[in-house]
Scaffold this motif. Structure first.
Motif, short mmCIF file in Angstrom:
data_model
loop_
_atom_site.label_atom_id
_atom_site.label_comp_id
_atom_site.label_asym_id
_atom_site.label_seq_id
_atom_site.Cartn_x
_atom_site.Cartn_y
_atom_site.Cartn_z
N VAL A 1 1.12 13.38 95.14
CA VAL A 1 1.16 12.36 94.07
C VAL A 1 2.47 11.58 94.17
CG1 VAL A 1 1.20 12.02 91.57
CG2 VAL A 1 -0.34 13.71 92.56
N TRP A 2 3.54 12.31 94.36
CA TRP A 2 4.87 11.68 94.48
C TRP A 2 4.87 10.66 95.62
CZ3 TRP A 2 9.31 11.99 91.67
CH2 TRP A 2 10.49 11.57 92.27
N ASN A 3 4.36 11.09 96.80
CA ASN A 3 4.29 10.20 97.97
C ASN A 3 3.46 8.96 97.65
OD1 ASN A 3 5.75 11.94 99.59
ND2 ASN A 3 3.96 12.90 100.53
N LEU A 4 2.32 9.19 96.99
CA LEU A 4 1.41 8.06 96.76
C LEU A 4 2.01 7.07 95.75
CD1 LEU A 4 -1.28 6.93 97.66
CD2 LEU A 4 -2.35 8.07 95.75
N ILE A 5 2.71 7.60 94.75
CA ILE A 5 3.34 6.69 93.77
C ILE A 5 4.39 5.83 94.48
CG2 ILE A 5 4.87 6.66 91.74
CD1 ILE A 5 3.15 8.96 90.61
N LYS A 6 5.14 6.44 95.40
CA LYS A 6 6.15 5.67 96.15
C LYS A 6 5.47 4.60 97.01
CE LYS A 6 10.24 8.33 97.39
NZ LYS A 6 10.66 9.15 98.52
N ILE A 7 4.40 5.02 97.73
CA ILE A 7 3.68 4.09 98.61
C ILE A 7 3.14 2.92 97.79
CG2 ILE A 7 1.57 3.83 100.00
CD1 ILE A 7 2.00 6.67 101.06
N SER A 8 2.55 3.22 96.63
CA SER A 8 1.95 2.14 95.83
C SER A 8 3.01 1.23 95.24
CB SER A 8 1.10 2.68 94.68
OG SER A 8 0.51 3.86 95.01
N SER A 9 4.15 1.82 94.82
CA SER A 9 5.16 0.94 94.20
C SER A 9 5.77 0.00 95.24
CB SER A 9 6.23 1.76 93.49
OG SER A 9 6.92 2.51 94.45
N ARG A 10 5.81 0.45 96.50
CA ARG A 10 6.36 -0.45 97.55
C ARG A 10 5.26 -1.23 98.26
NH1 ARG A 10 10.27 4.25 99.96
NH2 ARG A 10 11.51 4.52 98.08
N GLU A 11 4.02 -0.93 97.92
CA GLU A 11 2.85 -1.58 98.53
C GLU A 11 2.91 -1.53 100.06
OE1 GLU A 11 1.69 -5.27 96.78
OE2 GLU A 11 1.69 -4.41 94.76
N ALA A 12 3.30 -0.38 100.60
CA ALA A 12 3.39 -0.24 102.06
C ALA A 12 3.07 1.20 102.44
CB ALA A 12 4.77 -0.62 102.55
N ALA A 13 2.04 1.36 103.28
CA ALA A 13 1.59 2.71 103.64
C ALA A 13 2.65 3.49 104.40
CB ALA A 13 0.33 2.60 104.50
N ASP A 14 3.55 2.75 105.13
CA ASP A 14 4.54 3.46 105.94
C ASP A 14 5.89 3.56 105.25
OD1 ASP A 14 5.19 0.86 106.00
OD2 ASP A 14 5.07 0.59 108.18
N SER A 15 5.90 3.46 103.90
CA SER A 15 7.19 3.45 103.20
C SER A 15 7.69 4.86 102.86
CB SER A 15 7.10 2.61 101.93
OG SER A 15 6.06 3.12 101.12
N VAL A 16 6.90 5.88 103.18
CA VAL A 16 7.34 7.26 102.89
C VAL A 16 7.59 7.97 104.22
CG1 VAL A 16 6.50 9.47 102.00
CG2 VAL A 16 6.14 7.41 100.69
N SER A 17 8.58 8.85 104.22
CA SER A 17 8.92 9.56 105.46
C SER A 17 7.71 10.36 105.97
CB SER A 17 10.09 10.50 105.16
OG SER A 17 9.91 11.72 105.82
N PRO A 18 7.38 10.24 107.28
CA PRO A 18 6.24 11.02 107.82
C PRO A 18 6.43 12.52 107.59
CG PRO A 18 7.07 9.46 109.46
CD PRO A 18 8.00 9.38 108.29
N ALA A 19 7.70 12.98 107.59
CA ALA A 19 7.92 14.42 107.40
C ALA A 19 7.45 14.85 106.00
CB ALA A 19 9.40 14.75 107.58
N TRP A 20 7.62 13.99 105.01
CA TRP A 20 7.18 14.34 103.64
C TRP A 20 5.66 14.34 103.55
CZ3 TRP A 20 10.10 13.77 98.58
CH2 TRP A 20 11.44 14.16 98.76
N ILE A 21 5.04 13.36 104.25
CA ILE A 21 3.57 13.33 104.23
C ILE A 21 3.02 14.57 104.93
CG2 ILE A 21 1.57 12.09 105.18
CD1 ILE A 21 3.04 9.51 104.49
N GLN A 22 3.67 14.95 106.05
CA GLN A 22 3.20 16.13 106.78
C GLN A 22 3.45 17.41 105.99
OE1 GLN A 22 5.00 15.69 110.67
NE2 GLN A 22 4.06 13.67 110.91
N ALA A 23 4.56 17.43 105.22
CA ALA A 23 4.83 18.61 104.38
C ALA A 23 3.68 18.79 103.39
CB ALA A 23 6.15 18.43 103.62
N HIS A 24 3.24 17.67 102.80
CA HIS A 24 2.12 17.72 101.84
C HIS A 24 0.84 18.20 102.55
CE1 HIS A 24 -1.21 16.11 99.43
NE2 HIS A 24 -1.57 15.40 100.49
N GLY A 25 0.55 17.59 103.71
CA GLY A 25 -0.70 17.93 104.43
C GLY A 25 -0.71 19.40 104.83
N HIS A 26 0.43 19.91 105.34
CA HIS A 26 0.49 21.31 105.79
C HIS A 26 0.32 22.26 104.60
CE1 HIS A 26 1.42 24.02 109.17
NE2 HIS A 26 1.95 24.81 108.25
N ALA A 27 0.96 21.90 103.47
CA ALA A 27 0.84 22.77 102.28
C ALA A 27 -0.61 22.81 101.79
CB ALA A 27 1.75 22.27 101.16
#
Ligand code: HEM
Length: 451
Positions: A57-83
């Motif tokens: 949710v945190w990642n998605l709120i950041k992505i939406s507020s910046r309106e850019a899919a690549d605005s969040v660190s890939p490591a954070w997205i992968q941390a979410h996916g792995h969890a």
């Protein structure tokens, strides 16, 4: 003290000492297995809520507020996916596997300490992986170590459930669902080996613990289509014909579905994404035809103790699986299409995998965990409606927003995330309250009831 005594129920049944002691041992083993399973489930729920969904949710709120899919660190997205994949669903699967596979295959009982050791190694492995992705403290050491711990946990699990020793008599012939679960277990093995290999490579040569994008795409194909999807098919084909009153399984079609899906995974791993999408779509359609979800049922569904809508949500989840595969074909033809890839991943992860885990989980876990009854079937309905609504909003708005088709869709994304967060939180509450309530059947060892 008498050598015979009455046991459960209104009608007394008289047992001799030998039978009583065998029953005592069986009940004590069942209680220990239930405790083990509950520990896996509660660990999985913790991964799901905080490192998984909350971070998503945190990642998605950041992505939406910046309106850019690549605005969040890939490591954070992968941390979410792995969890989510390994911390939540993986921990559930290991726990349910330890509890049910030896019983379903009538195998010799494994030593309980193996189940506890596997849980400890797995939880430490997945937690340390999440931690180094969020905060790269000593990541060159911790990342390969976390992958090695996950792999060691898998080996313990595999030894316990893949035993060929029957509890008594001749070994049972393998039923089709066993082949599918074995294939899925091989998918888990492949995912863990890839993870170990890439973790060592990154630790030696890279500047950060984030997996390179191209590798991550291929790795996700193996860990979702190669591990989780067939695992769900395996347990679906074992339990759902009974729970949903379906017509008998078409076994050869199920094996064909597995073959097609495996070809899709191999094609995807070698970056033949269109072929992969077509194979997994054909595999999903064949699995649905094999299990006969959309044919008129042969008997009434067994929905006692869960919400009566259970069969409808299972069918919707399989609809999401078809859509996920179809979207992956579209994404592969559309070039750089983060929104369509993301929508396909969402349909597969939340629409199919998460929906199946929460539907089947609320159906089987209360009774597996000490003969309990689900606390609130109404809450089950509410969380499923929320999960499916959140997923629909997310899939649609991810395509519209990320692909630049409609800028207003960026504001829908955080709403969809909060709806999904509410859904999984209600799921966790329903299970935890269920576990805290007393069992409906007394499972006290008989020798302890002797006055
Ligand atoms: C409230 C629920 C969720 C939210 C808000 C969320 C959010 C996200 C976001 C923002 C991404 C980044 C890529 C993208 O924009 O699509 C992502 C990726 C991902 N999500 Fe979720 N997610 C949720 C639930 C889930 C669930 C239930 C699963 C699996 C069971 C899951 C598995 C994944 C995976 C595997 C990835 C890809 C990670 C990678 O690139 O390595 N997510 N999610």
């Amino acid at each position: 003290m008498s050598d015979v005594q009455p046991v459960l129920g209104s009608k007394p049944v008289w047992l001799d000492e030998k039978t009583k002691s065998i029953m005592d041992r069986t009940i004590a083993r069942e209680q220990s297995l239930s405790r083990l399973l509950m520990s896996y489930i509660v660990s999985g729920l913790i991964f799901m809520l905080l490192p998984g969904t909350f971070l998503g949710v945190w990642n998605l709120i950041k992505i939406s507020s910046r309106e850019a899919a690549d605005s969040v660190s890939p490591a954070w997205i992968q941390a979410h996916g792995h969890a989510q994949l390994f911390g939540w669903v993986g921990t559930f699967i290991l726990g349910i596997g330890f509890y049910s596979i030896p019983k379903l295959r009538k195998l010799k009982a494994f030593a309980l300490w193996e189940g506890w050791l596997c849980l400890a190694l797995w939880v430490v492995g997945v937690t340390s992986r999440w931690f180094v992705n969020i905060y790269p403290w000593h990541w060159r050491l911790l990342m390969p170590l976390s992958a090695a711990l996950e792999f060691a946990a898998f080996l313990i699990f595999f030894r316990a459930v893949a035993s060929h020793r029957p509890s008594s008599g001749a070994p049972r012939p393998w039923e089709p669902w066993v082949f599918v679960v074995i294939a899925a277990t091989m998918g888990l093995l492949a995912s863990l080996l890839l993870n170990l290999d890439v973790s060592i490579q990154l630790a030696r040569h890279a500047a950060s613990p984030a997996l390179p994008h191209e590798f991550d795409q291929r790795y996700l194909i193996v860990s979702t289509w190669g591990f989780l999807v067939p695992m769900v098919w395996g347990f679906s084909s074992r339990w759902l014909p009974v729970f949903m009153g379906l017509k008998p399984l078409r076994s050869s079609l199920l094996l064909l579905a597995l073959g097609l899906n495996t070809m899709g995974v191999v094609a995807g791993f070698f970056e033949r994404f269109t072929a992969a999408g077509i194979f997994v779509l054909a595999g999903a359609a064949t699995a649905i035809t094999a299990i006969r979800f959309f044919e008129p049922a042969a008997k009434p569904a067994k929905t006692i103790n869960v919400h009566g809508s259970f069969p409808i949500f299972i069918r919707i989840a399989y609809g999401w699986l078809l859509l996920a595969a179809a979207l992956s074909v579209w994404a592969s033809r559309a070039g750089e299409a983060a929104g369509i890839w993301g929508a396909s991943r969402r349909a597969r992860a939340a629409g199919f995998i998460a929906a199946m885990v929460v539907c089947v989980g609320q159906r089987v876990l209360p009774s597996f965990c000490g003969m309990r009854v689900l606390w609130s079937p109404k809450l089950m309905l509410l969380m499923l409606v929320l999960l499916m609504s959140g997923c629909t909003l997310r899939v649609a708005s991810e395509i519209l927003a990320y692909q630049d088709y409609a800028s207003w869709a960026w504001s829908i994304l955080p709403v969809s995330a909060l709806i999904e967060l509410a859904a999984v939180t209600l799921f966790a509450v329903n299970l935890v309250v269920t576990f805290l309530r007393p069992p409906v059947v007394v499972t006290t060892p008989l020798s302890m009831t002797t006055a």
